[in-house]
Design a protein around this motif. Sequence first.
Motif, PDB file in Angstrom:
ATOM      1  N   GLY A  47       0.819  -1.207   0.000  1.00 52.68           N
ATOM      2  CA  GLY A  47       0.000   0.000   0.000  1.00 52.68           C
ATOM      3  C   GLY A  47       0.848   1.250   0.000  1.00 52.68           C
ATOM      4  N   ASN A  48       0.177   2.389  -0.077  1.00 48.65           N
ATOM      5  CA  ASN A  48       0.844   3.692   0.017  1.00 48.65           C
ATOM      6  C   ASN A  48       1.189   3.947   1.477  1.00 48.65           C
ATOM      7  OD1 ASN A  48       0.445   4.040  -2.704  1.00 48.65           O
ATOM      8  ND2 ASN A  48      -1.095   5.644  -2.505  1.00 48.65           N
ATOM      9  N   GLN A  49       2.442   3.769   1.818  1.00 51.72           N
ATOM     10  CA  GLN A  49       2.859   3.902   3.208  1.00 51.72           C
ATOM     11  C   GLN A  49       4.260   4.499   3.283  1.00 51.72           C
ATOM     12  OE1 GLN A  49       1.182   3.167   6.175  1.00 51.72           O
ATOM     13  NE2 GLN A  49      -0.620   2.918   4.852  1.00 51.72           N
ATOM     14  N   PRO A  50       4.576   5.169   4.407  1.00 55.32           N
ATOM     15  CA  PRO A  50       5.904   5.763   4.598  1.00 55.32           C
ATOM     16  C   PRO A  50       6.942   4.685   4.948  1.00 55.32           C
ATOM     17  CG  PRO A  50       4.560   6.113   6.537  1.00 55.32           C
ATOM     18  CD  PRO A  50       3.658   5.486   5.516  1.00 55.32           C
ATOM     19  N   PRO A  89       0.202 -13.496   8.911  1.00 57.61           N
ATOM     20  CA  PRO A  89       0.344 -14.649   8.024  1.00 57.61           C
ATOM     21  C   PRO A  89       0.318 -14.229   6.555  1.00 57.61           C
ATOM     22  CG  PRO A  89      -1.887 -14.568   8.882  1.00 57.61           C
ATOM     23  CD  PRO A  89      -1.134 -13.448   9.549  1.00 57.61           C
ATOM     24  N   VAL A  90       1.409 -13.607   6.113  1.00 57.70           N
ATOM     25  CA  VAL A  90       1.508 -13.117   4.737  1.00 57.70           C
ATOM     26  C   VAL A  90       2.838 -13.568   4.141  1.00 57.70           C
ATOM     27  CG1 VAL A  90       0.048 -11.116   5.223  1.00 57.70           C
ATOM     28  CG2 VAL A  90       2.537 -10.898   5.383  1.00 57.70           C
ATOM     29  N   ASP A  91       2.902 -13.528   2.818  1.00 62.33           N
ATOM     30  CA  ASP A  91       4.116 -13.938   2.117  1.00 62.33           C
ATOM     31  C   ASP A  91       5.077 -12.782   1.893  1.00 62.33           C
ATOM     32  OD1 ASP A  91       3.444 -16.819   1.437  1.00 62.33           O
ATOM     33  OD2 ASP A  91       1.692 -15.783   0.644  1.00 62.33           O
ATOM     34  N   SER A  92       4.555 -11.577   1.689  1.00 60.85           N
ATOM     35  CA  SER A  92       5.408 -10.421   1.408  1.00 60.85           C
ATOM     36  C   SER A  92       4.724  -9.152   1.892  1.00 60.85           C
ATOM     37  CB  SER A  92       5.691 -10.284  -0.096  1.00 60.85           C
ATOM     38  OG  SER A  92       6.317 -11.425  -0.613  1.00 60.85           O
ATOM     39  N   ILE A  93       5.545  -8.167   2.246  1.00 63.08           N
ATOM     40  CA  ILE A  93       5.073  -6.832   2.617  1.00 63.08           C
ATOM     41  C   ILE A  93       5.936  -5.823   1.879  1.00 63.08           C
ATOM     42  CG2 ILE A  93       4.797  -5.146   4.468  1.00 63.08           C
ATOM     43  CD1 ILE A  93       4.473  -7.536   6.411  1.00 63.08           C
ATOM     44  N   ARG A  94       5.296  -4.891   1.182  1.00 67.14           N
ATOM     45  CA  ARG A  94       6.011  -3.829   0.495  1.00 67.14           C
ATOM     46  C   ARG A  94       5.245  -2.520   0.667  1.00 67.14           C
ATOM     47  NH1 ARG A  94       8.931  -7.524   0.385  1.00 67.14           N
ATOM     48  NH2 ARG A  94      10.248  -8.317  -1.308  1.00 67.14           N
ATOM     49  N   THR A  95       5.947  -1.397   0.476  1.00 63.36           N
ATOM     50  CA  THR A  95       5.323  -0.080   0.580  1.00 63.36           C
ATOM     51  C   THR A  95       5.653   0.759  -0.645  1.00 63.36           C
ATOM     52  OG1 THR A  95       7.206   0.975   1.675  1.00 63.36           O
ATOM     53  CG2 THR A  95       5.601  -0.149   3.095  1.00 63.36           C
ATOM     54  N   ASP A 118       6.831   3.644  -0.563  1.00 65.89           N
ATOM     55  CA  ASP A 118       8.110   4.306  -0.348  1.00 65.89           C
ATOM     56  C   ASP A 118       9.260   3.476  -0.920  1.00 65.89           C
ATOM     57  OD1 ASP A 118       9.752   6.438   1.232  1.00 65.89           O
ATOM     58  OD2 ASP A 118      10.593   4.501   1.840  1.00 65.89           O
ATOM     59  N   GLU A 119       9.204   2.168  -0.726  1.00 62.06           N
ATOM     60  CA  GLU A 119      10.262   1.294  -1.254  1.00 62.06           C
ATOM     61  C   GLU A 119      10.292   1.311  -2.774  1.00 62.06           C
ATOM     62  OE1 GLU A 119      10.616  -2.696   0.795  1.00 62.06           O
ATOM     63  OE2 GLU A 119       8.668  -2.015   1.559  1.00 62.06           O
ATOM     64  N   TRP A 120       9.113   1.323  -3.369  1.00 64.08           N
ATOM     65  CA  TRP A 120       9.021   1.261  -4.825  1.00 64.08           C
ATOM     66  C   TRP A 120       9.189   2.621  -5.494  1.00 64.08           C
ATOM     67  CZ3 TRP A 120       4.192  -2.384  -4.636  1.00 64.08           C
ATOM     68  CH2 TRP A 120       4.633  -3.717  -4.517  1.00 64.08           C
ATOM     69  N   GLY A 121       9.060   3.686  -4.722  1.00 60.60           N
ATOM     70  CA  GLY A 121       9.190   5.012  -5.293  1.00 60.60           C
ATOM     71  C   GLY A 121       8.031   5.406  -6.184  1.00 60.60           C
ATOM     72  N   VAL A 122       6.882   4.800  -5.969  1.00 52.62           N
ATOM     73  CA  VAL A 122       5.694   5.112  -6.764  1.00 52.62           C
ATOM     74  C   VAL A 122       4.461   4.786  -5.927  1.00 52.62           C
ATOM     75  CG1 VAL A 122       5.648   2.811  -7.856  1.00 52.62           C
ATOM     76  CG2 VAL A 122       4.529   4.757  -8.988  1.00 52.62           C
ATOM     77  N   GLU A 123       3.439   5.635  -6.033  1.00 54.74           N
ATOM     78  CA  GLU A 123       2.231   5.482  -5.224  1.00 54.74           C
ATOM     79  C   GLU A 123       1.026   5.162  -6.086  1.00 54.74           C
ATOM     80  OE1 GLU A 123       1.565   8.976  -2.878  1.00 54.74           O
ATOM     81  OE2 GLU A 123       3.137   8.460  -1.434  1.00 54.74           O
ATOM     82  N   LYS A 124       0.079   4.447  -5.489  1.00 53.64           N
ATOM     83  CA  LYS A 124      -1.234   4.301  -6.136  1.00 53.64           C
ATOM     84  C   LYS A 124      -1.842   5.691  -6.303  1.00 53.64           C
ATOM     85  CE  LYS A 124      -2.574   1.911  -2.695  1.00 53.64           C
ATOM     86  NZ  LYS A 124      -3.434   1.231  -1.720  1.00 53.64           N
ATOM     87  N   PRO A 125      -2.576   5.913  -7.364  1.00 55.01           N
ATOM     88  CA  PRO A 125      -3.073   4.962  -8.375  1.00 55.01           C
ATOM     89  C   PRO A 125      -2.185   4.802  -9.600  1.00 55.01           C
ATOM     90  CG  PRO A 125      -4.156   7.066  -8.676  1.00 55.01           C
ATOM     91  CD  PRO A 125      -3.238   7.233  -7.482  1.00 55.01           C
ATOM     92  N   ASP A 126      -0.922   5.171  -9.522  1.00 54.33           N
ATOM     93  CA  ASP A 126      -0.024   5.057 -10.661  1.00 54.33           C
ATOM     94  C   ASP A 126       0.026   3.602 -11.158  1.00 54.33           C
ATOM     95  OD1 ASP A 126       2.444   4.802 -12.243  1.00 54.33           O
ATOM     96  OD2 ASP A 126       2.926   6.799 -11.503  1.00 54.33           O
TER      97      ASP A 126
END
Length: 213
Positions: free
Chosen positions: A107-110, A123-129, A131-139
């Motif tokens: 999600g869009n998170q700091p 109980p999840v396989d991956s967590i990403r934000t 900020d890590e990707w350098g791009v926010e939804k809705p892009d």
Amino acid sequence: MVRAVVFDVGETLVDETRIFSRWAGRLGVPAGTFLGLIGACAATDRPLEDAFELARPGLDLPAEIARWAVDDPDDLRENFDADDLYDDVRPALAALRDAGFAVVVAGNQPPQARAALEAMDLPVDSIRTSDEWGVEKPDPRFFAAVAELTGVPPSDIAYVGDRLDNDVLPAADAGMRPVLVRRGPWGYLHATRPAAGRVDVVDSLLELPGLLA
């Protein structure tokens, strides 16, 4: 066939009531007033940042966050922890994994949000934000990153969020199955809009295993 279920964070997994109530105290306005301003922004399609500007005109939000960290370094401030999770989150995520779905949070998170989420031992396989990707939804690039992370085609991904504009309609445009959870100010409002007819709408994450089976 859906093989991966990807979740937004705020008002999808995390109840932001405590966060915004703390913000109200920081800004010097009653909690009900500030929560009302957030609701007004949701209803009028204004960005969340406008609620801060309305509460304190001219506010430099990043600077205020930095000052708050200095003033109260040991408090949660604008952050969240496991106590903010909605009650259905853990059982729903576990049920989805038991049913054979890959489960991802994105999600869009700091920057600090990933560590906060990982500390919850969800109980999840991956967590990403964002900020890590350098791009926010809705892009669209955000949803391309989601697909790359899951390793399956967009058509095999369900994206679950509380907003039509930021979450589920852009996910649908990216070829994913869109699911709107009807909670939080955006979720309740957006579920009443005509565009909600294009997506699945649930009142609880516990509905997902049956819906996506």
